[in-house]
Write a protein that holds these residues in place. Structure first.
Motif, PDB file in Angstrom:
ATOM      1  N   ARG A 179       0.834  -1.205   0.000  1.00 45.79           N
ATOM      2  CA  ARG A 179       0.000   0.000   0.000  1.00 45.79           C
ATOM      3  C   ARG A 179       0.873   1.262   0.000  1.00 45.79           C
ATOM      4  N   LEU A 180       1.967   1.230   0.733  1.00 49.60           N
ATOM      5  CA  LEU A 180       2.870   2.377   0.761  1.00 49.60           C
ATOM      6  C   LEU A 180       3.512   2.603  -0.611  1.00 49.60           C
ATOM      7  N   ARG A 181       3.932   1.523  -1.249  1.00 49.89           N
ATOM      8  CA  ARG A 181       4.506   1.666  -2.593  1.00 49.89           C
ATOM      9  C   ARG A 181       3.478   2.245  -3.569  1.00 49.89           C
ATOM     10  N   ALA A 182       2.247   1.773  -3.462  1.00 52.42           N
ATOM     11  CA  ALA A 182       1.197   2.276  -4.349  1.00 52.42           C
ATOM     12  C   ALA A 182       0.917   3.757  -4.113  1.00 52.42           C
ATOM     13  N   ALA A 183       1.219   4.234  -2.890  1.00 49.97           N
ATOM     14  CA  ALA A 183       0.982   5.640  -2.552  1.00 49.97           C
ATOM     15  C   ALA A 183       2.195   6.516  -2.855  1.00 49.97           C
ATOM     16  N   GLY A 184       3.221   5.953  -3.489  1.00 49.89           N
ATOM     17  CA  GLY A 184       4.356   6.764  -3.915  1.00 49.89           C
ATOM     18  C   GLY A 184       5.570   6.708  -3.019  1.00 49.89           C
ATOM     19  N   PHE A 185       5.581   5.776  -2.055  1.00 50.21           N
ATOM     20  CA  PHE A 185       6.740   5.618  -1.191  1.00 50.21           C
ATOM     21  C   PHE A 185       7.771   4.709  -1.866  1.00 50.21           C
ATOM     22  N   THR A 186       9.042   4.943  -1.555  1.00 49.06           N
ATOM     23  CA  THR A 186      10.128   4.126  -2.092  1.00 49.06           C
ATOM     24  C   THR A 186      10.794   3.359  -0.952  1.00 49.06           C
ATOM     25  N   PRO A 187      10.803   2.026  -1.008  1.00 51.38           N
ATOM     26  CA  PRO A 187      11.444   1.264   0.069  1.00 51.38           C
ATOM     27  C   PRO A 187      12.958   1.310  -0.043  1.00 51.38           C
ATOM     28  N   GLU A 188      13.621   1.493   1.088  1.00 51.33           N
ATOM     29  CA  GLU A 188      15.064   1.394   1.169  1.00 51.33           C
ATOM     30  C   GLU A 188      15.434  -0.014   1.632  1.00 51.33           C
ATOM     31  N   PRO A 189      16.712  -0.372   1.653  1.00 54.01           N
ATOM     32  CA  PRO A 189      17.087  -1.745   2.004  1.00 54.01           C
ATOM     33  C   PRO A 189      16.562  -2.178   3.379  1.00 54.01           C
TER      34      PRO A 189
END
Length: 259
Positions: free
Chosen positions: A90-100
């Protein structure tokens, strides 16, 4: 150590009941979210959440709006046991970028081997002023390849306003800084957080990181903290496991850029 009980204690003390990281920051609870709001050069983000499939998207949108209005980049610090199970998607879909992804590791401070010393020719020096902070930032930028502007601002504010809440140390080979680390001490909690342990490439594999962990563990024990906590990278996790740290869960920073 009862891993499940310690993780629950960590969630309560360090996330749900989090305290501001500095004198110019606040912690706010909005619905099922606890967020940390700092200055532009400080850390801004979500520390804890209690969400369901039905309210997660609305909570993500609300936090995005809030930090956008402040003009701030912010981080949603997602732990492996947070709910709902698809919160990361859900966070990725909202424009967040995951870090390692990192591993939350904890040890009882008094159970560690605290006799580890730095190698010959290397001295551990406490950091108490701007000159020492510059050395820490120099190591940070070499070891991690990222700017140290935020770290410099944070350390200077803490050492000036709340010196009892942070311990910083730099390892020197002669006059050359080769490794550094800090420890966050939150009053009223049982956890001391080990952060920023980094060594410049040419000095890795000589036991300096281990010595920095032992140095901070001794201070934490002397000040009455029971547990040490680390967000460990793949590189540091094996060292910490050999020292006696146990993995409790994972943690992944999801970053939303400033508008």
């Amino acid at each position: 150590m009862d891993h499940e009980a310690v993780l629950a204690l960590f969630d309560r003390d360090m996330r749900e009941r989090a305290q501001p990281y500095g004198p110019d920051s606040v912690v706010e609870r909005v619905g099922g979210v606890v967020r940390h709001v700092g200055p532009e050069q400080g850390w801004n983000g979500v520390l804890w959440s209690d969400l369901t499939e039905s309210d997660a998207d609305a909570a993500i949108a609300e936090q995005t709006r809030h930090f956008a209005e402040l003009g701030r980049e912010f981080e949603w610090k997602l732990y492996g046991h947070d709910r709902p199970d698809d919160l990361g998607e859900r966070l990725r879909a909202a424009g967040f970028t995951p870090e390692p992804e990192e591993t939350l590791m904890v040890s009882e401070a008094g159970e560690l081997d605290l006799d580890a010393a730095p190698p010959p020719g290397v001295e551990l020096r406490p950091v108490t002023d701007a000159t020492g902070i510059d050395l820490v930032v120099d190591v940070h930028e070499q070891a991690f390849g990222t700017p140290g502007t935020r770290l410099r601002h944070q350390l200077l504010a803490q050492l000036t306003e709340n010196p009892d809440t942070v311990v910083a140390v730099v390892a020197l080979a002669g006059d050359v800084p080769v490794s550094s680390a800090r420890m966050e001490l939150i009053p009223g909690t049982r956890f001391a957080g080990l952060w920023g342990g980094g060594t410049v490439e040419a000095w890795r594999g000589r036991g300096i990181y281990r010595a920095l962990v032992a140095h901070r563990a001794r201070i934490a024990t002397d000040r009455g903290y029971r547990y040490l906590q680390v967000d460990a990278s793949d590189q540091s996790r094996p060292i910490l496991q050999r020292l006696g740290f146990a993995p409790l869960t994972t943690t992944t920073p999801y970053v939303r850029a400033a508008p």
